[in-house]
Each structure stands twice: as C-alpha cells, then as structure tokens.
Design an enzyme around this catalytic site. Sequence first.
Site, PDB file in Angstrom:
ATOM      1  N   HIS A  78      40.411  53.387  41.553  1.00 57.08           N
ATOM      2  CA  HIS A  78      39.720  52.966  42.770  1.00 57.08           C
ATOM      3  C   HIS A  78      40.046  53.780  44.009  1.00 57.08           C
ATOM      4  O   HIS A  78      39.828  53.324  45.135  1.00 57.08           O
ATOM      5  CB  HIS A  78      39.991  51.476  43.044  1.00 57.08           C
ATOM      6  CG  HIS A  78      39.630  50.596  41.913  1.00 57.08           C
ATOM      7  ND1 HIS A  78      40.093  49.291  41.791  1.00 57.08           N
ATOM      8  CD2 HIS A  78      38.882  50.811  40.795  1.00 57.08           C
ATOM      9  CE1 HIS A  78      39.633  48.764  40.672  1.00 57.08           C
ATOM     10  NE2 HIS A  78      38.901  49.672  40.047  1.00 57.08           N
TER      11      HIS A  78
ATOM     12  N   HIS B  95      48.662  50.966  39.013  1.00 54.33           N
ATOM     13  CA  HIS B  95      47.317  51.034  39.594  1.00 54.33           C
ATOM     14  C   HIS B  95      46.952  52.496  39.815  1.00 54.33           C
ATOM     15  O   HIS B  95      47.309  53.104  40.827  1.00 54.33           O
ATOM     16  CB  HIS B  95      47.275  50.260  40.906  1.00 54.33           C
ATOM     17  CG  HIS B  95      45.885  49.946  41.387  1.00 54.33           C
ATOM     18  ND1 HIS B  95      44.759  50.618  40.941  1.00 54.33           N
ATOM     19  CD2 HIS B  95      45.427  49.017  42.272  1.00 54.33           C
ATOM     20  CE1 HIS B  95      43.683  50.116  41.533  1.00 54.33           C
ATOM     21  NE2 HIS B  95      44.064  49.154  42.351  1.00 54.33           N
TER      22      HIS B  95
ATOM     23  N   TYR C 297      43.049  54.879  45.098  1.00 53.22           N
ATOM     24  CA  TYR C 297      44.371  54.710  45.689  1.00 53.22           C
ATOM     25  C   TYR C 297      45.268  55.876  45.257  1.00 53.22           C
ATOM     26  O   TYR C 297      44.807  56.830  44.625  1.00 53.22           O
ATOM     27  CB  TYR C 297      44.933  53.338  45.334  1.00 53.22           C
ATOM     28  CG  TYR C 297      44.082  52.228  45.911  1.00 53.22           C
ATOM     29  CD1 TYR C 297      43.948  52.091  47.290  1.00 53.22           C
ATOM     30  CD2 TYR C 297      43.372  51.361  45.095  1.00 53.22           C
ATOM     31  CE1 TYR C 297      43.132  51.101  47.838  1.00 53.22           C
ATOM     32  CE2 TYR C 297      42.558  50.367  45.630  1.00 53.22           C
ATOM     33  CZ  TYR C 297      42.444  50.244  47.005  1.00 53.22           C
ATOM     34  OH  TYR C 297      41.640  49.282  47.551  1.00 53.22           O
TER      35      TYR C 297
END
Length: 372
Positions: free
Chosen positions: A179, A176, A181
């Site tokens: 976004h 990931h 993070y």
Amino acid sequence: MTDVTAGRATDTLARPFSVRGLTSRNRIAMAPMTRQFSPGGVPGQDVADYYERRAAGGVGLIITEGTYVDHASAGTSDRVPRFHGEDALAGWANVAESVHRAGGAIIPQLWHVGVTRTEGAPPVADAEPVGPSGVSLAGEPKGRAMTQQDLDDVIAAFADAAAAAERLGFDGVELHGAHGYLIDQFLWSGSNRRTDAYGGGIVARTRFAAEIVAACRAAVSDAFPLFFRMSQWKMDAYEAKLAQTPEELATLLTPLAEAGVDVFHASTRRYWLPEFDGSDLNLAGWVRKISGRPTVTVGSVGLDGDFFSAFQGNSSEVTGIDRLLDRMERDEFDMVAVGRALIADPEWAAKTIEGRTGDITPFGAEMLNTLR
C-alpha cells in the site's frame, strides 16, 4: 445461501490451516484495519474486547491493525497503536490473551509508514518523513532519503518487534510491505530511485524488505511464522504495479521467500479480478503458484462495494461468496482475510461457515466511527 452453498462453505472454510507453530482452526482471517482507538499508542481493554469478539464469532486468525515499530518516523498518529514500550506491549499482551481465550490465533502487523508520514504529526512531532529517495508517492520532493544507519535502525526495529511479539505470546507476525508504506516504497520503482545496492532493478529493490525478513527470522524461533503483506496498488497510486508480468513477480518474490517469508498476504481491492492477462488467477493465486508459499487473499469479501467506498461514506450490502469458494476449492490460495464485513458483524465467520448468511449484518460507513 442455498444448502449446497452452505455445505461448500463448511467444507472449504472450516478446514484448519497450519504453518510452523501456528494453527488456525479455519481458513478465515480478520484483515488488518487501522481503527485509531488507541490513545497514546496504547491498546486498551476496548481494543482487546474488539478483537476477542471476532475470535468468539468464529474468526480463525486475527491479523491486527498496523502497529508502529520503534523508530521515530514510523508513525503519523498518536491514536494508532505502537508495538514498543512497556505500556503498549502490556496492552498487546492482554489482546493476545483475550483472543486465545476465545479460541483464535493472532498475529500483529508491524508497520512503518515511511515518506507518507505527515510532517509535524505525532507520535514524534519533529521526526522527518524518510523513505528510499526523499520523494512522495506522487514523485514530489518530501522528507529525506534514508542513510545506511537509518536502514539498519529500521531493520533492527522490525526484528525487535517480532521478538517482542513472540515473547508476549502471539502466534506469528505480519510485516506490512504493501500500500505504498516504507517497505513497499523500496519495492516500487516509482518511489525507489536509489542508485546504491537498495535500488535499480527488481532484485535490488527487494533488498531492504529481504533484510527485514531475515532479521525477523533470526530474532524468533523456528516455530514462529512470518507473514508478508504485499500489494501492487498504493494509496494515491491505485494503478501502480510492482510486477507487470508473472516473470517479474517471480523475480520479486524469490528473494523474499528465500529470506524467510512463510505466508504471503496479497492485498487486492477485489479478490475476483485477474492479475495478469491470459489467466483467471488473482494476485494471491499467482503468488502461491510462483513462490510455493501459502497465501492469503483479500478484497471486498462478502460485500458489493470496495473499501474506498466506505471512506466516501457509502455502505455496502452483503453478497455471496460462491466465486471465493470456487477459487478456494481449486487451491488458488489458502486463507481469506475479511475486513469491513467483520466490522459490521463480529459473527460473520461463524454465520458464513454455518450457512446463516441471511442473518449477517450489512456494513454501514458509520460503523467506522465506533469500536464495537
């Protein structure tokens, strides 16, 4: 859906997709969506059933909700699943087996929230938020800047999780990097203010991400693919840009591809919007063109409202996918990830491929309250 559109959907979406040792029976993936139905971070039978229903409903590749890697500051909820510890890994082994039994492939998304962690929140209440520079996405002081030991620990945690995923029988992993993070916090100039080797220009800002990719690549076999989720936008910074131009995007992507990314998952809020002036290509289209790697597109597929409307309690109606098929027929990207439409209707994939779109259940915001 007309007969022509139904035939196009079958021809375009029903094709298998393969990368390294992973084969998806079609071009439809389930997008990762945080659901918070794993008390204590352990996915139970209800989580396994939830993913199995989507695989049984025709989804080729399940990308799980984000799962926390083994680092004290990685998470900010004790209901989000983790990807470490015997209890959680046993739960994930059951999830993978259930999805395979239904004919789907599955990869977990590995996640560290970084400085967006809520101070004092579980799963480790006294863990301090950490990030590249000790500032929030809004630029306010928060948490602390990561030391070299912190960086090494997080890199190792991602690699350990990737190795565990292969050991448990998953078909790959997704990192990931989107976004706002942790990985994305290093990629974005707005949150990365470091003056060491991990900050400064675009290439330096990719170093942390590239080292995670390389460590994961070294921890798994050649048959095990690595997906990397990226985005321009961030939570609370929707107009943010990692790259203002295709040239800047190429500078960003090259180190990641060279480190071992096999597939880029390019997250946008609406898949049909062009990324740069002068071209109709969306972000996934540009990433594929520049990197030469396969890409996954995502963003309001099959629905007339974006996912932010769901958080505001709004429902979305079913809409056509002709624009999606146009782009896939031009090979702008390789797979499409579907989110809320699959929460609403576990059989969305089969109904779409078979031209039964009139039978698709529309999305209602209340559906987020249950795991069905």
